[in-house]
Design an enzyme around this catalytic site. Sequence first.
Site, PDB file in Angstrom:
ATOM      1  N   GLU A  45      -4.814   1.601   7.249  1.00 47.04           N
ATOM      2  CA  GLU A  45      -4.515   1.705   5.830  1.00 47.04           C
ATOM      3  C   GLU A  45      -5.053   2.968   5.225  1.00 47.04           C
ATOM      4  O   GLU A  45      -4.627   3.557   4.157  1.00 47.04           O
ATOM      5  CB  GLU A  45      -5.299   0.495   5.236  1.00 47.04           C
ATOM      6  N   ARG A  54       0.791  -1.246  -0.049  1.00 47.88           N
ATOM      7  CA  ARG A  54      -0.020   0.017   0.011  1.00 47.88           C
ATOM      8  C   ARG A  54       0.716   1.255  -0.037  1.00 47.88           C
ATOM      9  O   ARG A  54       0.531   2.076   0.446  1.00 47.88           O
ATOM     10  CB  ARG A  54      -0.964   0.027   1.199  1.00 47.88           C
ATOM     11  N   CYS A  66     -11.096  -1.397   3.323  1.00 49.78           N
ATOM     12  CA  CYS A  66     -10.226  -2.066   4.518  1.00 49.78           C
ATOM     13  C   CYS A  66      -9.452  -0.912   5.295  1.00 49.78           C
ATOM     14  O   CYS A  66      -9.012  -0.122   4.734  1.00 49.78           O
ATOM     15  CB  CYS A  66      -9.116  -2.984   4.089  1.00 49.78           C
TER      16      CYS A  66
END
Length: 204
Positions: A196, A77, A125
């Site tokens: 995240e 990420r 998420c």
Amino acid sequence: LAGAGVSFSLLGIQTARRNLSGLEFASGIPATVGGAVFMNAGANGRETCEALHEVSYVHADGRIQTFSRPELQFSYRHSPFQKMSGVIVSVLFRLVSQEGARLKQLQIVEHRMQTQPLREKSAGCIFRNPEGGMSAGALIDRCGLKGVQIGGAKVSEIHANFIVNVGGASSRDVEELISLIQSRVQERTGVFLRPEVRVIDGSL
Ligand SMILES: Cc1cc2nc3c(=O)[nH]c(=O)nc-3n(C[C@H](O)[C@H](O)[C@H](O)COP(=O)(O)OP(=O)(O)OC[C@H]3O[C@@H](n4cnc5c(N)ncnc54)[C@H](O)[C@@H]3O)c2cc1C
């Protein structure tokens, strides 16, 4: 070659329909190609950087640059573009011709539909998966937090790493729920979950 504004999900579907393999995982991820590269989006064990070949970029001062894959350091990420202030304009992907790409893509979408709250409002998420061991969702579930709610923000009953807006959730509700999850999971498992999602200061 895809423009940065193209739907990443649609790109995954359309390439798979032509039996081109490499972006099957993209189908179902609500992002543009630019946003997916910026976050190095991933799913089903695959990441955007794996299929990426070149990125055309406009720097803040107007300079145009083409980055080839070896010039770019990606990780989970994370992309180097997160530390830059220009704009991704287009992306060249390298895909391989493979019978069965379409079938694989359909299975990925089917799996997403069954395991994620895609019909509800969410930011995807919330937490990064910790390295090794259990996923963030499994840890949250194990701590009995599915269904826990603050204001309009609720830990999804379908996938514990999603916070869904069940009506009128404020950003404060979501942030408070994130803190509650972090402290409960750390208390019970010793693992600190790192978000995240990127929180943008409301005063900007
Ligand atoms: C329901 C849901 C499911 C999701 N599932 C997944 C998943 O399975 N896997 C995963 O990895 N992610 C997932 N995400 C997260 C999503 O992939 C990322 O948030 C992605 O970055 C969103 O892209 P966007 O185009 O909407 O960008 P935005 O949300 O508009 O922006 C995200 C960031 O990218 C930057 N950015 C966007 N376009 C450009 C550009 N052209 N040039 C430079 N910077 C740019 C923005 O400045 C911003 O900082 C999910 C999100 C949702 C809501």
